[in-house]
Design an enzyme around this catalytic site. Sequence first.
Site, mmCIF file in Angstrom:
data_model
loop_
_atom_site.group_PDB
_atom_site.id
_atom_site.type_symbol
_atom_site.label_atom_id
_atom_site.label_comp_id
_atom_site.label_asym_id
_atom_site.label_seq_id
_atom_site.Cartn_x
_atom_site.Cartn_y
_atom_site.Cartn_z
ATOM 1 N N SER A 104 9.824 -1.219 -25.710
ATOM 2 C CA SER A 104 10.118 -2.608 -25.644
ATOM 3 C C SER A 104 10.342 -3.388 -26.366
ATOM 4 C CB SER A 104 7.980 -3.640 -25.856
ATOM 5 O OG SER A 104 7.149 -3.014 -24.776
ATOM 6 N N LYS A 107 12.821 -6.040 -24.854
ATOM 7 C CA LYS A 107 12.063 -7.664 -24.366
ATOM 8 C C LYS A 107 12.539 -8.603 -25.385
ATOM 9 C CE LYS A 107 7.321 -6.253 -22.934
ATOM 10 N NZ LYS A 107 6.989 -4.926 -22.991
ATOM 11 N N SER A 162 2.858 -8.226 -26.695
ATOM 12 C CA SER A 162 4.103 -7.290 -25.639
ATOM 13 C C SER A 162 3.769 -6.740 -24.255
ATOM 14 C CB SER A 162 4.432 -5.524 -25.895
ATOM 15 O OG SER A 162 5.860 -5.112 -25.781
#
Length: 398
Positions: A104, A107, A162
């Site tokens: 993640s 991101k 997340s």
Amino acid sequence: MKIGSSSFSSRSAVSACALCVTGVLVLGPVAAAVPAGTDPGAPSGPRSSAPRASLLYRSGTQVRPRSGAPEVPDVSALSWVVADAGSGAVLAAHDAHRRLPPASTLKTLFALTVLPALPAGLRHRVREEELAGIGAGSSLVGVAEDHTYRIADLWRGVFLSSGNDAVRVLASLGGGWRSTAARMQDKARALGARDTRVLSPDGYDTPGQVSSAYDLAVFGRAGLRNADFARYCGTAEAKFPGRGGGWSYDIQNTNRLLTGADGVDRYPGLIGVKNGYTTNAGHTLVAAARRGGRTLVVTVMNPQSGGGFTVYEEARSLLDWGFEAAGHVEPVGSLDALKPRPLPGPRARPAAVAAAVAPARSGGGTPAWPAITGAAVLGAALTAWVIRLLNRRSAARG
């Protein structure tokens, strides 16, 4: 054959003389504008003493200590980077360009790409198809179909929880899943992040999707320069709208260095950025902290020892080292080293033409056009003389 040769020579001579005149007219002012003894292609200002970017492509730990520099901590991560967010100088690194699954932390690139195009106060009613395709086991913030959210709510879901569900909706608003991945790829290249390959914008494990500690540090540093990004990634707790409206629930940032949760001590001065975990990536983290007017960015990818919180402790030790080592190490590279530089091309030509047409001045401040005009007249006279001479020779042969 002689007539053909004479005709060719005449045309060649005329073309050559015309080219000389044109060259004087166009290049003369530009040359006059450049001081004598100056290389027009040389960069201005003092030369940088920083080592070339290739040093970061070497395997193992790279550091250039001066006298009094602290020893680099022994960490188990497969790859890591410590960089100064202000200057972009990389203070130390280990296998900085090793390509690994980012989880993640990708991101960060998603936000850099999509966030500027979506106003925070915009409201959007989520459709069922926007939540389709979320990978099994994904982290979720709780986005519900047929419910209206502000864009700011969805971004808090991305940064704090997340939430892959929030990413799906924002990507849909940004043009769709594949289009967003393509735009993220373009954004990475524009930032000089060449190790990153984007296939799933939320960072979900996908064969072939990779990034590097170097690239993630580039993304983290760029994000901190965006006020909205910096605010979201530095938020420890927030409220998220509940299903059906009229109520909300608490969400907490999963970056333990920011919140001090789960027995991980909060790092003093921490200002973000993003953590991640997948089966293939292991634990990953981009962390930024500010101390004494200096901001550092640290990337840690996939520690090989300890438990799930080792990534935070290794990031902590690298941040501590970075603040202590400031001023005691030479950079081993730069986060700007691979950023594309503008190349001369059609966009640069108008400026060059303008420079040629503008009244150029010599070193003493005297306009250079009189000398150029004289050269042009002389060139024209020379052209006419060559033509007459060749015509006479042709007539004599005929």
